[in-house]
Design a protein around this motif. Sequence first.
Motif, PDB file in Angstrom:
ATOM      1  N   SER A  81      23.654   9.797 -27.887  1.00 10.46           N
ATOM      2  CA  SER A  81      24.913  10.450 -28.243  1.00 10.46           C
ATOM      3  C   SER A  81      25.706  10.890 -27.026  1.00 10.46           C
ATOM      4  N   ARG A  82      25.010  11.125 -25.921  1.00 10.55           N
ATOM      5  CA  ARG A  82      25.715  11.587 -24.731  1.00 10.55           C
ATOM      6  C   ARG A  82      26.441  10.412 -24.062  1.00 10.55           C
ATOM      7  N   GLY A  83      27.616  10.672 -23.538  1.00 10.17           N
ATOM      8  CA  GLY A  83      28.342   9.653 -22.789  1.00 10.17           C
ATOM      9  C   GLY A  83      29.201   8.756 -23.665  1.00 10.17           C
ATOM     10  N   ASN A  84      30.175   8.142 -23.027  1.00  6.79           N
ATOM     11  CA  ASN A  84      31.096   7.243 -23.710  1.00  6.79           C
ATOM     12  C   ASN A  84      30.524   5.828 -23.774  1.00  6.79           C
ATOM     13  N   PRO A  85      30.991   5.010 -24.715  1.00  7.48           N
ATOM     14  CA  PRO A  85      30.547   3.608 -24.764  1.00  7.48           C
ATOM     15  C   PRO A  85      30.889   2.900 -23.454  1.00  7.48           C
ATOM     16  N   LEU A  86      29.949   2.134 -22.935  1.00  7.40           N
ATOM     17  CA  LEU A  86      30.166   1.389 -21.703  1.00  7.40           C
ATOM     18  C   LEU A  86      30.552  -0.040 -22.048  1.00  7.40           C
ATOM     19  N   ALA A  87      31.623  -0.534 -21.421  1.00 10.30           N
ATOM     20  CA  ALA A  87      32.178  -1.844 -21.781  1.00 10.30           C
ATOM     21  C   ALA A  87      31.171  -2.970 -21.612  1.00 10.30           C
ATOM     22  N   TYR A  88      30.252  -2.828 -20.648  1.00 12.38           N
ATOM     23  CA  TYR A  88      29.297  -3.902 -20.374  1.00 12.38           C
ATOM     24  C   TYR A  88      28.034  -3.794 -21.230  1.00 12.38           C
ATOM     25  N   LEU A  89      27.999  -2.838 -22.156  1.00 10.35           N
ATOM     26  CA  LEU A  89      26.880  -2.697 -23.104  1.00 10.35           C
ATOM     27  C   LEU A  89      27.452  -2.778 -24.514  1.00 10.35           C
ATOM     28  N   ALA A  90      27.884  -3.981 -24.887  1.00  8.95           N
ATOM     29  CA  ALA A  90      28.609  -4.179 -26.136  1.00  8.95           C
ATOM     30  C   ALA A  90      27.687  -4.626 -27.260  1.00  8.95           C
ATOM     31  N   ILE A  91      28.200  -4.547 -28.488  1.00 10.56           N
ATOM     32  CA  ILE A  91      27.483  -5.022 -29.670  1.00 10.56           C
ATOM     33  C   ILE A  91      27.872  -6.468 -29.937  1.00 10.56           C
ATOM     34  N   LYS A  92      26.896  -7.360 -29.991  1.00 11.18           N
ATOM     35  CA  LYS A  92      27.164  -8.762 -30.336  1.00 11.18           C
ATOM     36  C   LYS A  92      25.872  -9.437 -30.749  1.00 11.18           C
ATOM     37  N   LYS A  93      26.015 -10.548 -31.461  1.00 11.81           N
ATOM     38  CA  LYS A  93      24.845 -11.288 -31.920  1.00 11.81           C
ATOM     39  C   LYS A  93      24.170 -11.989 -30.758  1.00 11.81           C
ATOM     40  N   ASP A  94      22.852 -12.015 -30.817  1.00 15.12           N
ATOM     41  CA  ASP A  94      22.058 -12.684 -29.787  1.00 15.12           C
ATOM     42  C   ASP A  94      21.180 -13.721 -30.490  1.00 15.12           C
ATOM     43  N   PHE A  95      21.597 -14.969 -30.441  1.00 14.99           N
ATOM     44  CA  PHE A  95      20.892 -16.025 -31.161  1.00 14.99           C
ATOM     45  C   PHE A  95      19.608 -16.468 -30.456  1.00 14.99           C
ATOM     46  N   TYR A  96      19.400 -15.985 -29.245  1.00 13.00           N
ATOM     47  CA  TYR A  96      18.205 -16.377 -28.495  1.00 13.00           C
ATOM     48  C   TYR A  96      17.077 -15.355 -28.598  1.00 13.00           C
ATOM     49  N   ASP A  97      17.346 -14.199 -29.185  1.00 13.46           N
ATOM     50  CA  ASP A  97      16.287 -13.205 -29.317  1.00 13.46           C
ATOM     51  C   ASP A  97      15.260 -13.665 -30.349  1.00 13.46           C
ATOM     52  N   SER A  98      14.014 -13.340 -30.114  1.00 18.49           N
ATOM     53  CA  SER A  98      12.928 -13.784 -30.997  1.00 18.49           C
ATOM     54  C   SER A  98      12.862 -13.021 -32.315  1.00 18.49           C
ATOM     55  N   LYS A  99      13.652 -11.971 -32.452  1.00 20.76           N
ATOM     56  CA  LYS A  99      13.664 -11.149 -33.660  1.00 20.76           C
ATOM     57  C   LYS A  99      12.263 -10.677 -34.036  1.00 20.76           C
ATOM     58  N   THR A 100      11.661  -9.929 -33.143  1.00 21.76           N
ATOM     59  CA  THR A 100      10.362  -9.320 -33.431  1.00 21.76           C
ATOM     60  C   THR A 100      10.456  -8.513 -34.730  1.00 21.76           C
ATOM     61  N   ASN A 101       9.589  -8.810 -35.666  1.00 24.49           N
ATOM     62  CA  ASN A 101       9.630  -8.127 -36.962  1.00 24.49           C
ATOM     63  C   ASN A 101       8.570  -7.024 -37.037  1.00 24.49           C
ATOM     64  N   TRP A 102       8.869  -5.980 -37.780  1.00 26.78           N
ATOM     65  CA  TRP A 102       7.919  -4.902 -38.019  1.00 26.78           C
ATOM     66  C   TRP A 102       8.086  -4.389 -39.452  1.00 26.78           C
ATOM     67  N   ALA A 103       7.067  -3.728 -39.950  1.00 28.49           N
ATOM     68  CA  ALA A 103       7.120  -3.214 -41.327  1.00 28.49           C
ATOM     69  C   ALA A 103       6.256  -1.968 -41.458  1.00 28.49           C
ATOM     70  N   ILE A 104       6.691  -1.061 -42.318  1.00 30.93           N
ATOM     71  CA  ILE A 104       5.926   0.134 -42.684  1.00 30.93           C
ATOM     72  C   ILE A 104       5.777   0.131 -44.202  1.00 30.93           C
ATOM     73  N   THR A 105       4.563   0.162 -44.687  1.00 27.77           N
ATOM     74  CA  THR A 105       4.296   0.274 -46.120  1.00 27.77           C
ATOM     75  C   THR A 105       3.335   1.442 -46.332  1.00 27.77           C
ATOM     76  N   LEU A 106       3.771   2.423 -47.097  1.00 27.89           N
ATOM     77  CA  LEU A 106       2.976   3.635 -47.299  1.00 27.89           C
ATOM     78  C   LEU A 106       2.818   3.938 -48.782  1.00 27.89           C
ATOM     79  N   ASP A 107       1.602   4.280 -49.183  1.00 30.07           N
ATOM     80  CA  ASP A 107       1.385   4.847 -50.510  1.00 30.07           C
ATOM     81  C   ASP A 107       1.889   6.286 -50.498  1.00 30.07           C
ATOM     82  N   LYS A 108       2.697   6.622 -51.478  1.00 29.58           N
ATOM     83  CA  LYS A 108       3.201   7.994 -51.541  1.00 29.58           C
ATOM     84  C   LYS A 108       2.066   8.995 -51.761  1.00 29.58           C
ATOM     85  N   GLN A 109       1.094   8.603 -52.571  1.00 24.00           N
ATOM     86  CA  GLN A 109      -0.080   9.449 -52.765  1.00 24.00           C
ATOM     87  C   GLN A 109      -1.197   8.946 -51.853  1.00 24.00           C
TER      88      GLN A 109
END
Length: 520
Positions: free
Chosen positions: A229-257
């Motif tokens: 939250s601190r600091g302003n958005p930096l122009a060289y750290l932008a949001i964009k799609k990265d088609f070369y990333d391996s898309k590491t997947n993760w999951a959390i499954t929990l029993d409520k009881q």
Amino acid sequence: MRSLKYLFIAFFITIFAFPSHETTAAEENTTMEVKLKNYLGNRISVKITATGDYRNSGGEIFIKAGESLTLKAESAKLAVYKGSKKTGSYTSFKVMPVKPDASLSINGRPYQGSFTFTVEDGHIRPINTVYIEDYLKGVVPLEMPALWHAEALKAQAIAARTYALRHQSTIIDDTVSYQVYGGADGHYRTDSAIEQTKGMVIKHDGEIIEAFFSSSNGGMTESNSNVWSRGNPLAYLAIKKDFYDSKTNWAITLDKQQIDLSRMDLSKPEEWWTSVEEKDKTVVPKLKAWLKNNGYAKKDIKITEIPLLTFTDEKTGGRVTKGSIQMNFYVRDLVDDRGKLLQQTVKLTNVAASRIRGMVGQEVMKSYLVDHSSSDPSKVAIEGSGYGHGVGLSQFGAKNRAEAGHSYQDILGFYYPDTTIEKEYGPGAGSKTDIVVKAESNSVNMKAKTDHLNEEVGITYSLKEDALVTLTINDSKGNALATPVRDQTLKKGTHSAIWNTKAVSNGTYEAELSAMGRGG
């Protein structure tokens, strides 16, 4: 005969020549101060062993080559022992190698450079002052596997150097809070990547950037302002799609009881307490550890229910910023006046997602990029992708890009757009290359890449048909300085040429390629 369109590349090379003694002095002053915590831990006694002589701040030899000493924290001071004999006691002390190639092992892990030993919260805390290139040799193989593609390793080396110099004015540590640093044990492949990129950093508008990196961005890079939250958005750290990333997947499954207490007598926990365990063996132990660090130290705890675990408030990059969790649990010795266990509840609502991630474990919830979540009366299921904050360079993305033929310049250009790679110190310090490609939209790829190490520019170009080719290097007045390719008949496809820049001075140069078709 018909002619292919002329293709032009304009690139700028600024070369500054420094006397060798000035360069050496600049490099000697390029050091990092690193507090050693990650591998050492909190110790009240450590063993140090030297491969060369080390002197103290008064110039006297403190420890000789091959010698071992034991340091102990005693009454907020550092006691030094040679064998069983105590040789001194200090509030703090500093040791420096007599010869630069010496190393000092601390509990068996070797480090180069100088050291300041202090007592911190009752524990021995060394601070390693080390030449930055030696520091990087202890960082890069721990941040990226040394057997990965060389271009990915070069990109990581430059990013790590940039991050280090950005934080050079403060004492950092050797943990993931900054960069993991393992001392003098490096790897020849990462050593080579560091040496080939010596002194290179990434800059934006003349300033060294915040070269953040993470393992995997899950296919989408993130803005710094969405994560911190601190600091302003930096122009060289932008949001964009990265088609070369391996898309590491993760999951959390929990029993409520987690534990069914419907048939348990809460007034007689001694009959069942030790024989009952929670269903989950991954997240629940981390939640119990969090409870013990937040008011329930040294308590015997049973988590019976986790009725709530959600993440909300997605930002533009798709990452969540808020989360909620509830835990119902019993503590072995918290009972009412009749001896019946009292249910305890901790509920956090709409707090920072980082707090929840810290509770369930960063290695479980690998990122804030939540792709899907669901909740029914019995279970909570959350799926996500990526590993880390997703800001800046993706290490898996860099690996895949390198394997696809991208250079380290290409990799850094994608993850840190609108930046330049510059030589901050070392031979050729001050040199900078900006590459501007001018070509028709239907022309083929053409690139120029500067090799600072060998003082040359590599020019790669593609031909759409067989052609008679001439490549000329001109100065700013249009005068020809060199002709790396002259009247050569080349086949359709990709070709390359080298221009040696050792003899040129500061200035702007243009590479002009003429390609004359042979038929039709």
